[in-house]
Design a protein around this motif. Structure first.
Motif, short mmCIF file in Angstrom:
data_model
loop_
_atom_site.label_atom_id
_atom_site.label_comp_id
_atom_site.label_asym_id
_atom_site.label_seq_id
_atom_site.Cartn_x
_atom_site.Cartn_y
_atom_site.Cartn_z
N GLY A 1 0.68 -1.20 -0.05
CA GLY A 1 0.00 0.00 0.00
C GLY A 1 0.83 1.54 0.01
O GLY A 1 0.25 2.44 -0.16
N GLY B 1 -0.23 0.14 5.45
CA GLY B 1 -0.66 -0.16 4.07
C GLY B 1 -0.08 -1.94 4.06
O GLY B 1 0.20 -2.29 2.99
N SER C 1 -1.74 -5.67 4.44
CA SER C 1 -3.27 -6.45 4.51
C SER C 1 -3.45 -7.45 5.72
O SER C 1 -4.28 -7.66 6.17
N ALA D 1 -2.54 -0.76 13.32
CA ALA D 1 -2.82 -0.92 11.68
C ALA D 1 -3.53 0.35 11.08
O ALA D 1 -4.44 0.78 11.66
N ASN E 1 -5.17 1.05 7.59
CA ASN E 1 -5.27 0.41 6.21
C ASN E 1 -6.50 0.92 5.76
O ASN E 1 -7.43 1.31 6.39
N ALA F 1 -9.78 -5.33 6.04
CA ALA F 1 -8.31 -5.99 5.75
C ALA F 1 -7.96 -6.91 7.21
O ALA F 1 -8.32 -6.50 8.11
#
Ligand SMILES: Cc1cc2nc3c(=O)[nH]c(=O)nc-3n(C[C@H](O)[C@H](O)[C@H](O)COP(=O)(O)OP(=O)(O)OC[C@H]3O[C@@H](n4cnc5c(N)ncnc54)[C@H](O)[C@@H]3O)c2cc1C
Length: 319
Positions: A210, A265, A267, A284, A286, A291
């Motif tokens: 990401g 970024g 997963s 995290a 995202n 995710a």
């Protein structure tokens, strides 16, 4: 009491922090002793440091001709020490080199490797370790069925320290020059920066696919530098050429257990989780709310990492 041998890890004439952790783990299953291979000029300082970290005995060897020992030579040396002493276990830091050494040593000792251990104890006189399995989804406790167990240890797993030993006994070891002498064709030195090593860092900030490009990885580095952390990367980010392979976290990379792991970024594939799921606190960022990384995150932000991470960096810098 039998000795529990630790392979001392040093850099630039000083002990690396994982050595103290290895000695603390060793103290749970024996009398902690350290095998130290070093330049004679560094020896006294390192022996004193090992004593302070809990080694009651230091077995010292100087590499012949000042060249570092190759893994095979170190395995032969450690096997000889183990075979001639009363040893309950050998503990080695779980790095690429450490794992290679452990395998070679276990073959020489006709025992087994207890890999990626995060805890160790004596149960009915048997050395038993704990290891995260299936990407950290399970914890297993296991032991070897014969011989002296060779334990590879995941750094940052325990916080206790061994009682200091004021004047550790020093035993001189002789390294036999191998015949025929190996020829070093090429030496490769990993670049050393100001950041802490991945396995020793208390904060790791990792970037995934990401992040999007090598240039944009500065957003990961800036956040890491603000908190004195190390930088990691997912395999997808490494494969895409965003970041060097030595920083890959996961099943086929390095396993880390920092106080805080920040995934930007990423997963959260099982192979990535295998290398970071034992982190104490997982954060995290995202943009996909589904995710899988959010299943294991203590704190999650659904959003664009290029919006969130700079704000986080700024807020932390202010503090
Ligand atoms: C045998 C084997 C061993 C493996 N070993 C490893 C290993 O050691 N380590 C490892 O990491 N992987 C390993 N893998 C690969 C693993 O299966 C995954 O493919 C990999 O971890 C995915 O990396 P990633 O999360 O960066 O990429 P992706 O899965 O592509 O995820 C990228 C994430 O970024 C998010 N994103 C995109 N743009 C943004 C943005 N601007 N802001 C916020 N979020 C954004 C997306 O929503 C997505 O969730 C291995 C695979 C195999 C088969």
């Amino acid at each position: 009491m039998p000795q529990a041998l630790v392979l001392a890890v040093t850099a630039d004439g000083a002990l690396r922090p994982v050595t103290a952790e290895l000695l603390a783990a060793a103290a749970r299953v024996g009398d902690p002793a350290a095998v130290l291979v070093c330049d004679p000029a560094e020896r006294d300082t390192l022996v004193t440091a090992l004593g302070a970290a809990g080694a009651t005995t230091v077995l010292v060897a100087a590499p012949p001709a000042g060249a570092p020992l190759l893994t095979g030579e170190l395995a032969a040396l450690t096997a000889a020490v183990t075979a001639t002493g009363d040893v309950s276990a050998v503990l080695i830091e779980s790095t690429f080199d450490g794992r290679e050494l452990a395998g070679r040593l276990a073959v020489r000792l006709d025992s087994g490797v207890l890999a990626e251990s995060t805890d160790v104890e004596l149960l009915d006189g048997q050395v038993v370790v704990t290891q995260p399995a299936f990407g950290g989804a399970y914890s297993v406790r296991w032991t070897t069925t014969r011989g002296v167990p060779v334990i590879t240890w995941r750094g940052n797993s325990i916080e206790d320290t061994a009682a200091p030993a004021d004047a550790p006994a020093v035993v001189e070891l002789t390294v036999e020059a191998p015949a025929p002498a190996p020829t070093v064709l090429e030496e490769h030195h990993e670049p050393v920066g100001d950041r802490p090593e991945l396995t020793a860092a208390s904060v790791v900030v990792s970037g995934g696919r990401g992040v999007g490009s090598a240039e944009k990885f500065t957003v990961v580095e800036q956040l890491a530098d603000t908190v004195g952390g190390a930088v990691g990367a997912s395999r997808a980010a490494v494969d895409a050429g965003f970041y060097p392979a030595q920083f890959q976290v996961g099943q086929t990379g390095t396993s880390v257990s920092p106080q805080v792991y920040i995934a930007l970024g990423i997963s959260g594939a099982i192979q990535h989780r295998a290398g970071m799921q034992t982190s104490k606190t997982i954060v995290a960022v995202n943009k996909d709310p589904d995710a899988p990384i959010f299943e294991i995150a203590d704190f999650g932000v659904v959003g664009d990492l290029f919006t969130v991470a700079p704000q986080l960096t700024e807020a932390l810098a202010e503090r």
